[in-house]
Design an enzyme around this catalytic site. Structure first.
Site, PDB file in Angstrom:
ATOM      1  N   PHE A   1       2.548  -3.113  -1.564  1.00 52.90           N
ATOM      2  CA  PHE A   1       0.814  -4.176  -2.168  1.00 52.90           C
ATOM      3  C   PHE A   1       0.468  -3.631  -3.083  1.00 52.90           C
ATOM      4  CE2 PHE A   1       0.451  -4.632   3.040  1.00 52.90           C
ATOM      5  CZ  PHE A   1       0.744  -6.108   2.630  1.00 52.90           C
TER       6      PHE A   1
ATOM      7  N   HIS B   1      -1.669 -11.427   8.124  1.00 54.67           N
ATOM      8  CA  HIS B   1      -1.245 -10.977   7.125  1.00 54.67           C
ATOM      9  C   HIS B   1      -2.788 -11.562   5.785  1.00 54.67           C
ATOM     10  CE1 HIS B   1       0.711 -10.758   3.031  1.00 54.67           C
ATOM     11  NE2 HIS B   1       1.523  -9.528   3.843  1.00 54.67           N
TER      12      HIS B   1
ATOM     13  N   ASP C   1       8.495  -7.445   1.426  1.00 54.41           N
ATOM     14  CA  ASP C   1       9.315  -7.348   0.474  1.00 54.41           C
ATOM     15  C   ASP C   1       8.562  -6.282  -0.841  1.00 54.41           C
ATOM     16  OD1 ASP C   1      11.695  -8.241   0.770  1.00 54.41           O
ATOM     17  OD2 ASP C   1      11.315  -9.828  -0.856  1.00 54.41           O
TER      18      ASP C   1
ATOM     19  N   TYR D   1       7.165  -7.151  -4.796  1.00 52.94           N
ATOM     20  CA  TYR D   1       6.538  -8.434  -5.893  1.00 52.94           C
ATOM     21  C   TYR D   1       8.187  -8.185  -6.812  1.00 52.94           C
ATOM     22  CZ  TYR D   1       1.822  -6.640  -4.657  1.00 52.94           C
ATOM     23  OH  TYR D   1       0.292  -7.049  -3.928  1.00 52.94           O
TER      24      TYR D   1
END
Length: 220
Positions: free
Chosen positions: A78, A187, A65, A67
């Protein structure tokens, strides 16, 4: 919604853009932008596709997703815009780069420099409501980005797929592992990074693979 996509992607995904499911997604996203605060900015939704043409993809890093805080998301998984503090997952990515390759913490969390070298930073969902994580999941983005992963698998070879966390690892079924290499780790989130992301050495392993295929390594 400004759909600015580099021509190689536009051509390869032409069939997807014409599907009813994608047209419905576009309609939903346009409505959301007109009624709510949505991230990233409309012009940045397809940033990953703009900076990294299909024929230049060497490494795929899959996020889930964008931020959902102010000024963070800009269409690269990221990554955050210059001047924005590093989110925890990104900080752990930089910690692993320090451990793996001895690289000092960069001055910015903007990963455009990776994208311009062939690192395709793809989120499974490309938009999100402000402060509402996951708010645009199951609206059609996942079907679109699954098609993107399949397209890379089919049309390219010798691509390194870095699949971090259970969600990303489920996408391995879309990838032809006889043509590509898949590296899996937990993760980089603080909730799971200590279970094997830190110490995975994916950055050096990716470069070793690229070099072994006669390709230029990534300057991480």
């Amino acid at each position: 919604m400004d759909v600015k996509i580099e021509p190689s992607w536009k051509s390869a995904l032409k069939h997807v853009f014409q599907q009813d499911s994608f047209l419905n997604l576009v309609s939903f996203v346009k409505d959301e932008y007109s009624e709510e605060k949505i991230y990233p900015e409309g012009k940045d939704i397809f940033n990953a596709f703009w900076h990294c043409p299909l024929e230049e993809v060497k490494v795929v890093i899959l996020g889930q997703d964008p931020y959902h805080g102010p000024g963070q998301a800009h269409g690269l998984s990221f990554s955050v815009k210059p001047g924005i503090p590093f989110p925890p997952s990104l900080l752990n990515i930089f910690k692993e780069l320090k451990s793996d390759l001895g690289l000092d913490l960069p001055s910015t969390g903007d990963l455009t420099r990776w994208a311009d070298q062939g690192v395709f930073l793809l989120n499974a969902t490309l938009t999100v409501r402000a402060h509402q994580a996951g708010s645009h999941q199951k609206k059609g983005w996942e079907e679109f980005t699954d098609e993107v992963i399949k397209t890379i698998s089919e049309k390219r070879e010798n691509v390194v797929f870095l699949l971090w966390g259970a969600y990303a690892q489920k996408k391995s079924v879309l990838i032809d592992s006889s043509k590509h290499v898949i590296l899996k780790a937990p993760h980089p989130s603080p909730l799971s990074a200590h279970r094997g992301f830190l110490g995975c050495k994916h950055f050096s392993k990716a470069n070793e693979f690229l070099v072994s295929r006669g390709l230029k390594p990534i300057v991480w």
